[in-house]
Design an enzyme around this catalytic site. Structure first.
Site, short mmCIF file in Angstrom:
data_model
loop_
_atom_site.label_atom_id
_atom_site.label_comp_id
_atom_site.label_asym_id
_atom_site.label_seq_id
_atom_site.Cartn_x
_atom_site.Cartn_y
_atom_site.Cartn_z
N LYS A 64 44.87 11.71 51.31
CA LYS A 64 44.84 13.16 51.34
C LYS A 64 45.70 13.72 52.48
CE LYS A 64 40.04 12.94 49.94
NZ LYS A 64 38.66 13.09 50.43
N ASP A 121 51.43 11.27 56.46
CA ASP A 121 50.96 12.00 57.63
C ASP A 121 51.25 11.24 58.93
OD1 ASP A 121 49.14 9.97 57.03
OD2 ASP A 121 47.38 11.27 57.00
N ASP A 124 50.41 4.37 61.66
CA ASP A 124 49.59 3.80 62.74
C ASP A 124 49.93 2.32 62.83
OD1 ASP A 124 47.58 3.15 64.51
OD2 ASP A 124 45.92 3.83 63.29
N PHE A 173 43.73 8.52 68.72
CA PHE A 173 43.27 9.07 67.46
C PHE A 173 43.45 10.59 67.45
CE2 PHE A 173 40.37 10.41 64.15
CZ PHE A 173 40.66 9.49 63.16
P1 IMP Z 1 47.91 2.46 59.06
O1 IMP Z 1 47.80 1.66 57.81
O2 IMP Z 1 47.21 1.79 60.22
O3 IMP Z 1 49.34 2.84 59.41
O4 IMP Z 1 47.07 3.77 58.87
C1 IMP Z 1 47.41 4.68 57.93
C2 IMP Z 1 46.35 5.71 57.63
O5 IMP Z 1 45.24 5.68 58.53
C3 IMP Z 1 46.96 7.07 57.75
O6 IMP Z 1 47.61 7.46 56.56
C4 IMP Z 1 45.77 7.92 58.09
O7 IMP Z 1 45.11 8.32 56.91
C5 IMP Z 1 44.87 7.00 58.88
N1 IMP Z 1 45.07 7.21 60.33
C6 IMP Z 1 45.75 6.41 61.18
N2 IMP Z 1 45.74 6.90 62.42
C7 IMP Z 1 45.04 8.07 62.37
C8 IMP Z 1 44.69 9.07 63.35
O8 IMP Z 1 45.03 9.02 64.54
N3 IMP Z 1 43.96 10.12 62.89
C9 IMP Z 1 43.56 10.25 61.59
N4 IMP Z 1 43.89 9.35 60.65
C10 IMP Z 1 44.61 8.26 61.03
#
Ligand code: IMP
Ligand code: MG
Length: 202
Positions: A64, A121, A124, A173
C-alpha cells in the site's frame, strides 16, 4: 529572491518543530517536510519526463505504501502513461523482511515489451524489491527501472540499482506519506520519526 528562500526555510523549520495536533501527536520529529517531498517529486517527474519520451511508460505502484507517491509523482510526469498496482506482503515476522514475498494483488497489465517504472515507498533491506524485480523481469518488459521515495543508507542486503531515489535517510523507522506503523500514519503529508511511546502503545 533571497527573502523567499529564507521564508520557505523558515516554514520548513516551523513544520519540523511544531507537530502537535491530535493527528500527529505520535510524531517526534519531521524528517522530510511536505514541501521538500513535493519539490523532489517535481524534480523526479521532470527527469522521468525526459527519460521516457518514447512509447507511454507503465508505472507500477507497490501497495500500500506507494499509493500517495504514485498520485503525486504521476502528475509531475508530462507524458501519456498508464498506471497499475501490485499488492505484496512479506512472509515472516512483522518487523523483519524475509525476502520471500507473497503477491496479494497482481497486475492487470501484460508487461511484455513495455517500459516499466516501479514505484516504491522505501528501500530498506532491499529484499522485497529484489524479489519483485526478479518476478517482473520474468514477464519480459522492454525496460524496468525503479523510483523510490526513500532509501535507507547502507543497510541493503542485496545489490540493487535504483535509478530514481528521492531521499537517502538514516536506517531508522519512519512513517507518513504512505508509510505505516501498524496501518497508521499513511496519510501524514510528510515523513516523520515516531515517538518511542507510540511503539509501545500500539
Ligand atoms: P525491505 O524488503 O526491507 O526493503 O522492506 C520493504 C518494505 O518494508 C517497504 O516497502 C515498507 O512497506 C516496509 N518498510 C521498510 N522500512 C520501513 C519504515 O521505516 N517505515 C515503514 N515501513 C517500512
Ligand atoms: Mg508496512
Amino acid at each position: 529572491m533571497e527573502g523567499r528562500v529564507a521564508l520557505s526555510d523558515l516554514e520548513d523549520a516551523v513544520e519540523r518543530s511544531v507537530v502537535a495536533d491530535e493527528h500527529d501527536k505520535d510524531i517526534e520529529r519531521v524528517l522530510i517536510s511536505e514541501r521538500e517531498i513535493q519539490d523532489k517529486l517535481k524534480e523526479l517527474g521532470e527527469q522521468i519526463t525526459r527519460d521516457y519520451a518514447g512509447p507511454p511508460p507503465l508505472l507500477i505502484g507497490v501497495l500500500k505504501g506507494a499509493f500517495v507517491m504514485m498520485a503525486d509523482l504521476s502528475r509531475h510526469i508530462r507524458l501519456p502513461l498508464e498506471v497499475d498496482f501490485m499488492a505484496v506482503a512479506s512472509y515472516g515476522a512483522a518487523t523483519k523482511t524475509s525476502g520471500v514475498v507473497r503477491i496479494l494483488k497482481d497486475l492487470d497489465h501484460d508487461l511484455e515489451g513495455r517500459d516499466v517504472l516501479l514505484i516504491e515507498d522505501i528501500v530498506d533491506s532491499g529484499l522485497t524489491l529484489n524479489y519483485l524485480l526478479k518476478n517482473l523481469r520474468g514477464r519480459r518488459p522492454a525496460s524496468l527501472e525503479v523510483c523510490a521515495l526513500l532509501k535507507k543508507t547502507g543497510i541493503q542486503r542485496v545489490h540493487l540499482d535504483v535509478k530514481y531515489v528521492g531521499f537517502e535517510i538514516p536506517p531508522e523507522f519512519v512513517v507518513g506519506y504512505g508509510l505505516d506503523f501498524s496501518e497508521n500514519f499513511r496519510n501524514l503529508p510528510y515523513v516523520g520519526l515516531l515517538r518511542p511511546e507510540a511503539y509501545r502503545d500500539l
